[in-house]
Design a protein around this motif. Sequence first.
Motif, short mmCIF file in Angstrom:
data_model
loop_
_atom_site.label_atom_id
_atom_site.label_comp_id
_atom_site.label_asym_id
_atom_site.label_seq_id
_atom_site.Cartn_x
_atom_site.Cartn_y
_atom_site.Cartn_z
N UNK A 83 0.84 -1.20 0.00
CA UNK A 83 0.00 0.00 0.00
C UNK A 83 0.87 1.25 0.00
N UNK A 84 0.85 1.98 -1.10
CA UNK A 84 1.68 3.20 -1.19
C UNK A 84 1.20 4.27 -0.21
N UNK A 85 -0.10 4.25 0.15
CA UNK A 85 -0.59 5.22 1.13
C UNK A 85 0.06 4.99 2.49
N UNK A 86 0.23 3.72 2.88
CA UNK A 86 0.89 3.41 4.14
C UNK A 86 2.32 3.92 4.11
N UNK A 87 3.01 3.69 3.00
CA UNK A 87 4.39 4.14 2.88
C UNK A 87 4.49 5.66 3.00
N UNK A 88 3.58 6.37 2.34
CA UNK A 88 3.61 7.83 2.38
C UNK A 88 3.32 8.35 3.79
N UNK A 89 2.34 7.74 4.45
CA UNK A 89 2.00 8.18 5.81
C UNK A 89 3.12 7.85 6.79
N UNK A 90 3.76 6.70 6.61
CA UNK A 90 4.87 6.36 7.49
C UNK A 90 6.02 7.33 7.29
N UNK A 91 6.29 7.71 6.04
CA UNK A 91 7.36 8.67 5.76
C UNK A 91 7.06 10.03 6.39
#
Length: 310
Positions: free
Chosen positions: A97-105
């Motif tokens: 999930x790219x959204x998870x990656x963006x939010x984690x960043x």
Amino acid sequence: MDVSDAVDSLFAGVVPERIDELKAFWGEQADRVRLLAVDRFLLQMAFGSVQISEVALRQIWLTGYAAWRAVTAYNVPLALASMTMSSADRAAWRQIDTDVAAREDEFAELFKAIHGIATAAKAGSIDAFPWPAGVPHPEHGLKITDPGLKGTFDLVCMAGAYVFAHEVRHYIYEAQQNPPEQLLEEETECDRWALALMLDQAGDYAVGNGWPPELVRAKRILGVMIAQLAILALTPRTSWEQSDGHPPVRDRIRSVLDAATDPVPMWFWTTVASMLLGFASQSGVSVETIPVTSDMRQLAYTLCNRLQPA
């Protein structure tokens, strides 16, 4: 600078049911709280007043907004992991999930800012620090209209009330000249007293105002959790064990978890686990592929127990 009135207003907003007691304990005179111009985190009771620095205030503020970004990053994948009885595999979540990656960043950058603002202060100017995108500035607190940002502002205020209450207990010990013989005992008691101030009458206050008691208690506990996460983030990992008269970081966090007795809202433990997962991971704690059961409360305790020195 005397900021006693501002802290009185903070207490009145967070624990209005205890304000008369606080006045009796602490008085209403000037110079009970002093804002000092130092280039580091400072929060202490000394010379008859609570002393705090602007750096400390802003670091607590940033901790609150970082904690909520951790929630937005991890609450959904943690809930899904719980439903499927799988592991909290952050690397897999980022790939899927790219959204998870963006939010984690986004969370990771804000976590770094907690230390970055102190670095800027030591370099000469706290105002030169590039303020994180999407985070309101403290001076705009009461003017925040966005519901999510306003909710986090409320939690930050509760975190602030807790840390000041801790120092008020130190003040009472000094005023009454009856501190415990051991500094560790005093620190533990100050934590306990501040938590009790936040929670002991919260249920009656909620009922008197027509609010669900479990929601009021849950919100205050999350505020206290943010205060403890600030300690976690700002304490070098090598000092997470008992040192200099302070209890281990994980013990302080565990006492907050213990205060979250049933009933709690269904979202509560997922929220707490998300905060702990985020702060543990950014602090270098090994939290990869932790098994997740349907009991999110147990996951929160598991993450707490992982808060060990390297």
